[in-house]
Design a protein around this motif. Structure first.
Motif, PDB file in Angstrom:
ATOM      1  N   PHE A   8       0.828  -1.195   0.000  1.00  0.00           N
ATOM      2  CA  PHE A   8       0.000   0.000   0.000  1.00  0.00           C
ATOM      3  C   PHE A   8       0.869   1.254   0.000  1.00  0.00           C
ATOM      4  O   PHE A   8       0.465   2.293  -0.517  1.00  0.00           O
ATOM      5  N   ILE A  57      -6.951   3.831  -3.136  1.00  0.00           N
ATOM      6  CA  ILE A  57      -7.577   2.692  -2.442  1.00  0.00           C
ATOM      7  C   ILE A  57      -8.222   1.751  -3.449  1.00  0.00           C
ATOM      8  O   ILE A  57      -8.096   0.530  -3.364  1.00  0.00           O
ATOM      9  N   LYS A  61      -7.127  -2.139  -4.034  1.00  0.00           N
ATOM     10  CA  LYS A  61      -8.103  -3.217  -3.858  1.00  0.00           C
ATOM     11  C   LYS A  61      -8.221  -4.049  -5.131  1.00  0.00           C
ATOM     12  O   LYS A  61      -8.300  -5.276  -5.079  1.00  0.00           O
ATOM     13  N   GLY A  73      -6.114   0.466   3.982  1.00  0.00           N
ATOM     14  CA  GLY A  73      -6.840   1.599   3.400  1.00  0.00           C
ATOM     15  C   GLY A  73      -6.575   2.888   4.149  1.00  0.00           C
ATOM     16  O   GLY A  73      -6.367   3.943   3.540  1.00  0.00           O
ATOM     17  N   ILE A  76      -3.096   3.995   3.277  1.00  0.00           N
ATOM     18  CA  ILE A  76      -3.049   4.625   1.957  1.00  0.00           C
ATOM     19  C   ILE A  76      -3.456   6.085   2.060  1.00  0.00           C
ATOM     20  O   ILE A  76      -2.813   6.966   1.486  1.00  0.00           O
ATOM     21  N   ALA A 138      -9.771   8.741   4.224  1.00  0.00           N
ATOM     22  CA  ALA A 138      -9.623   7.282   4.087  1.00  0.00           C
ATOM     23  C   ALA A 138     -10.596   6.551   4.997  1.00  0.00           C
ATOM     24  O   ALA A 138     -11.165   5.527   4.602  1.00  0.00           O
ATOM     25  N   MET A 142     -13.168   4.051   3.372  1.00  0.00           N
ATOM     26  CA  MET A 142     -13.093   2.632   3.713  1.00  0.00           C
ATOM     27  C   MET A 142     -14.440   2.059   4.143  1.00  0.00           C
ATOM     28  O   MET A 142     -14.625   0.846   4.110  1.00  0.00           O
TER      29      MET A 142
END
Length: 156
Positions: A8, A57, A61, A73, A76, A138, A142
């Motif tokens: 990440f 993200i 993924k 996440g 990131i 984030a 998320m």
């Protein structure tokens, strides 16, 4: 790129650099249009951060086969925001030092920054004001990306 070779951090740094370039381009555009003294307009560049974090993200993924760890996440988001704000802060230090030493005074005159703002304080405020929102962005993103089915449309 295989998912074993992807971290990440790599993706976050890449998108952080892109967001940092967007911040700098936006700053230069504001300077060109003589809007640089309207400090509040600079907060619109937060949209670049939102887009960069969401895209980072999403890409991570996708590379990981549709599975993302919640803390990856968040990482990131923080790393993307830190890299972009560090890039902007370094640019602002160079800009103030080489081109416009009155910019710090105009920031200091606004109610958003402390009186007697120094270049070092401007640097750290820029980094902090850019990094903290990355965590929150984030965290919000998320809520969507942690779901397994977020990329597949549901059939009715």
């Amino acid at each position: 790129m295989t998912n074993a070779n992807v971290s990440f951090q790599n993706i976050a740094v890449k998108y952080g650099l892109l967001v940092g370039l967007a911040h700098i381009a936006y700053f230069l555009l504001m300077r060109l249009l003589s809007l640089i003294n309207i400090v509040e307009l600079s907060y619109l560049s937060g949209l670049f951060l939102v887009a960069g974090i969401v895209m980072a993200i999403s890409k991570f993924k996708r590379i990981k086969g549709g599975v993302i760890n919640y803390f990856e996440g968040l990482g990131i988001g923080v790393v993307t925001a830190f890299v972009s704000s560090l890039m902007l802060a370094l640019f602002l230090v160079l800009f103030v030092t080489l081109f416009d030493d009155t910019f710090v005074d105009s920031l200091s005159a606004s109610a958003l920054f402390p009186e007697g703002l120094s270049i070092l304080t401007m640097f750290w405020i820029t980094v902090a004001h850019g990094t903290w929102p990355g965590f929150f962005i984030a965290f919000i993103a998320m809520q969507w990306f942690k779901r397994q089915d977020h990329t597949t449309p549901k059939k009715i």
